[in-house]
Design a protein around this motif. Sequence first.
Motif, PDB file in Angstrom:
ATOM      1  N   SER A   1       0.832  -1.216   0.000  1.00  0.00           N
ATOM      2  CA  SER A   1       0.000   0.000   0.000  1.00  0.00           C
ATOM      3  C   SER A   1       0.861   1.259   0.000  1.00  0.00           C
ATOM      4  O   SER A   1       0.755   2.110   0.886  1.00  0.00           O
ATOM      5  N   PRO A   2       1.739   1.423  -1.004  1.00  0.00           N
ATOM      6  CA  PRO A   2       2.633   2.584  -0.999  1.00  0.00           C
ATOM      7  C   PRO A   2       1.898   3.891  -1.260  1.00  0.00           C
ATOM      8  O   PRO A   2       0.936   3.947  -2.025  1.00  0.00           O
ATOM      9  N   ALA A   3       2.352   4.943  -0.613  1.00  0.00           N
ATOM     10  CA  ALA A   3       1.851   6.284  -0.901  1.00  0.00           C
ATOM     11  C   ALA A   3       2.332   6.720  -2.276  1.00  0.00           C
ATOM     12  O   ALA A   3       3.266   6.149  -2.833  1.00  0.00           O
TER      13      ALA A   3
ATOM     14  N   ALA B   1      -7.753  -4.106   9.129  1.00  0.00           N
ATOM     15  CA  ALA B   1      -9.047  -4.719   8.863  1.00  0.00           C
ATOM     16  C   ALA B   1      -9.535  -5.486  10.083  1.00  0.00           C
ATOM     17  O   ALA B   1     -10.740  -5.645  10.284  1.00  0.00           O
ATOM     18  N   ARG B   2      -8.595  -5.954  10.906  1.00  0.00           N
ATOM     19  CA  ARG B   2      -8.933  -6.724  12.112  1.00  0.00           C
ATOM     20  C   ARG B   2      -8.225  -6.110  13.322  1.00  0.00           C
ATOM     21  O   ARG B   2      -7.356  -6.733  13.932  1.00  0.00           O
ATOM     22  N   PRO B   3      -8.586  -4.902  13.678  1.00  0.00           N
ATOM     23  CA  PRO B   3      -7.861  -4.211  14.756  1.00  0.00           C
ATOM     24  C   PRO B   3      -7.977  -4.887  16.112  1.00  0.00           C
ATOM     25  O   PRO B   3      -7.086  -4.728  16.956  1.00  0.00           O
TER      26      PRO B   3
ATOM     27  N   THR C   1       7.350  -5.913  -6.289  1.00  0.00           N
ATOM     28  CA  THR C   1       5.966  -6.307  -6.006  1.00  0.00           C
ATOM     29  C   THR C   1       5.256  -5.147  -5.338  1.00  0.00           C
ATOM     30  O   THR C   1       5.781  -4.542  -4.397  1.00  0.00           O
ATOM     31  N   VAL C   2       4.081  -4.823  -5.837  1.00  0.00           N
ATOM     32  CA  VAL C   2       3.182  -3.875  -5.180  1.00  0.00           C
ATOM     33  C   VAL C   2       1.998  -4.686  -4.676  1.00  0.00           C
ATOM     34  O   VAL C   2       1.332  -5.376  -5.456  1.00  0.00           O
ATOM     35  N   ALA C   3       1.751  -4.634  -3.362  1.00  0.00           N
ATOM     36  CA  ALA C   3       0.669  -5.419  -2.764  1.00  0.00           C
ATOM     37  C   ALA C   3      -0.294  -4.486  -2.050  1.00  0.00           C
ATOM     38  O   ALA C   3       0.128  -3.530  -1.403  1.00  0.00           O
ATOM     39  N   TRP C   4      -1.590  -4.796  -2.178  1.00  0.00           N
ATOM     40  CA  TRP C   4      -2.610  -3.908  -1.609  1.00  0.00           C
ATOM     41  C   TRP C   4      -3.685  -4.714  -0.899  1.00  0.00           C
ATOM     42  O   TRP C   4      -4.221  -5.674  -1.446  1.00  0.00           O
ATOM     43  N   GLY C   5      -4.004  -4.324   0.322  1.00  0.00           N
ATOM     44  CA  GLY C   5      -5.089  -4.954   1.047  1.00  0.00           C
ATOM     45  C   GLY C   5      -6.429  -4.595   0.435  1.00  0.00           C
ATOM     46  O   GLY C   5      -6.685  -3.430   0.099  1.00  0.00           O
ATOM     47  N   THR C   6      -7.299  -5.570   0.299  1.00  0.00           N
ATOM     48  CA  THR C   6      -8.605  -5.312  -0.309  1.00  0.00           C
ATOM     49  C   THR C   6      -9.510  -4.494   0.608  1.00  0.00           C
ATOM     50  O   THR C   6     -10.522  -3.963   0.160  1.00  0.00           O
ATOM     51  N   ARG C   7      -9.120  -4.374   1.889  1.00  0.00           N
ATOM     52  CA  ARG C   7      -9.931  -3.594   2.835  1.00  0.00           C
ATOM     53  C   ARG C   7      -9.154  -2.379   3.350  1.00  0.00           C
ATOM     54  O   ARG C   7      -9.383  -1.919   4.467  1.00  0.00           O
ATOM     55  N   ASP C   8      -8.275  -1.872   2.520  1.00  0.00           N
ATOM     56  CA  ASP C   8      -7.510  -0.670   2.881  1.00  0.00           C
ATOM     57  C   ASP C   8      -8.455   0.529   2.841  1.00  0.00           C
ATOM     58  O   ASP C   8      -8.983   0.886   1.785  1.00  0.00           O
ATOM     59  N   ARG C   9      -8.640   1.183   3.978  1.00  0.00           N
ATOM     60  CA  ARG C   9      -9.537   2.328   4.068  1.00  0.00           C
ATOM     61  C   ARG C   9      -8.786   3.655   4.008  1.00  0.00           C
ATOM     62  O   ARG C   9      -9.415   4.712   3.936  1.00  0.00           O
TER      63      ARG C   9
ATOM     64  N   CYS D   1      -7.232  -7.773   4.030  1.00  0.00           N
ATOM     65  CA  CYS D   1      -6.231  -6.986   4.755  1.00  0.00           C
ATOM     66  C   CYS D   1      -6.516  -5.496   4.638  1.00  0.00           C
ATOM     67  O   CYS D   1      -7.036  -5.028   3.616  1.00  0.00           O
ATOM     68  N   GLY D   2      -6.145  -4.760   5.673  1.00  0.00           N
ATOM     69  CA  GLY D   2      -6.251  -3.320   5.666  1.00  0.00           C
ATOM     70  C   GLY D   2      -4.962  -2.661   5.222  1.00  0.00           C
ATOM     71  O   GLY D   2      -4.150  -3.256   4.506  1.00  0.00           O
ATOM     72  N   HIS D   3      -4.764  -1.422   5.671  1.00  0.00           N
ATOM     73  CA  HIS D   3      -3.623  -0.638   5.212  1.00  0.00           C
ATOM     74  C   HIS D   3      -2.290  -1.159   5.743  1.00  0.00           C
ATOM     75  O   HIS D   3      -1.264  -0.993   5.091  1.00  0.00           O
ATOM     76  N   VAL D   4      -2.306  -1.766   6.914  1.00  0.00           N
ATOM     77  CA  VAL D   4      -1.083  -2.338   7.499  1.00  0.00           C
ATOM     78  C   VAL D   4      -1.289  -3.852   7.549  1.00  0.00           C
ATOM     79  O   VAL D   4      -1.727  -4.407   8.564  1.00  0.00           O
ATOM     80  N   PRO D   5      -0.980  -4.558   6.457  1.00  0.00           N
ATOM     81  CA  PRO D   5      -1.370  -5.975   6.340  1.00  0.00           C
ATOM     82  C   PRO D   5      -0.552  -6.920   7.205  1.00  0.00           C
ATOM     83  O   PRO D   5      -0.936  -8.076   7.373  1.00  0.00           O
ATOM     84  N   MET D   6       0.589  -6.457   7.727  1.00  0.00           N
ATOM     85  CA  MET D   6       1.441  -7.342   8.522  1.00  0.00           C
ATOM     86  C   MET D   6       0.689  -7.911   9.708  1.00  0.00           C
ATOM     87  O   MET D   6       0.957  -9.032  10.141  1.00  0.00           O
TER      88      MET D   6
END
Length: 279
Positions: A129-131, A180-182, A225-233, A258-263
């Motif tokens: 999720s790079p800026a 996504a799962r805080p 690789t550019v990876a993006w969480g499908t639930r990045d808000r 995953c959200g913005h911080v998928p780790m």
Amino acid sequence: MAETAQTVSFPVDTPSGPRRTEVTYRRTGAGEPLVLLHGIGHHLQAWDPVLEILAVEHDVIALDLPGFGRSPALPAGHPYDLPSMTSSLRAFFEALELDRPHVAGNSLGGVLALQLGQDKLVRSVTALSPAGFWTEAERRWAYAVLRGMRATARRVPPERLARLAATPAGRTAMGCWIYARPARRTPEALIAETEALRGATGFEATLAAGRSVLFTHEVADLPVTVAWGTRDRLLLPRQGVRAKKVVPGARLVRLPGCGHVPMNDDPALTARVILDTAR
């Protein structure tokens, strides 16, 4: 197990001449070096969920970027723009004698990783999720959320923060914008990252510099690789499609759920994406 945090000092250029700065980092594992770069307002502990997985194959170095976590602000006069920050990271690599490490970055760390790749300072790039692939409206949205998170972190007293962190509902309220799962965050982790956001001396300068960040060039001749969480808000998933157009040689990976911080949301999947890129 991750090693105890260490610090390293190295010179950076300022208008008044070279000045020394200091960066806090943790290092663990063995193999080819892999540097991990967190997002704005976060700290190196953002990588804790994947650290031991990555350390099986790599000499892993997770750092607090200058002005974040336990790393002090950059010397007066040193900007926080993309070229200056990548120059500082080059000096960090030299201080630790890292010869073109692999790099993985999230959000702010993701665009820094891509710039390091464009400058041929690394062997591979994984950008989570790079800026820098936003429209102006999307950037304003992200900045409004980040400023709101920062204001909340500075306003909530420690005793109330502890009460919020103690319950799944409280953790959800505090972390819903980036996870996504805080509720999966431990109370200790949530408190520590809120304190890191509250005390981030580089936050405002980084936001100001980021207004002009728009990543527009190819990263050639190395695995990306550019990876993006499908639930990045925070940075919406459609920005990944733009990233693929800008960096056509990159592999675009969706991170389901995953959200913005998928780790934190899916450590196994996130680690696999990073390891596959480095391989």
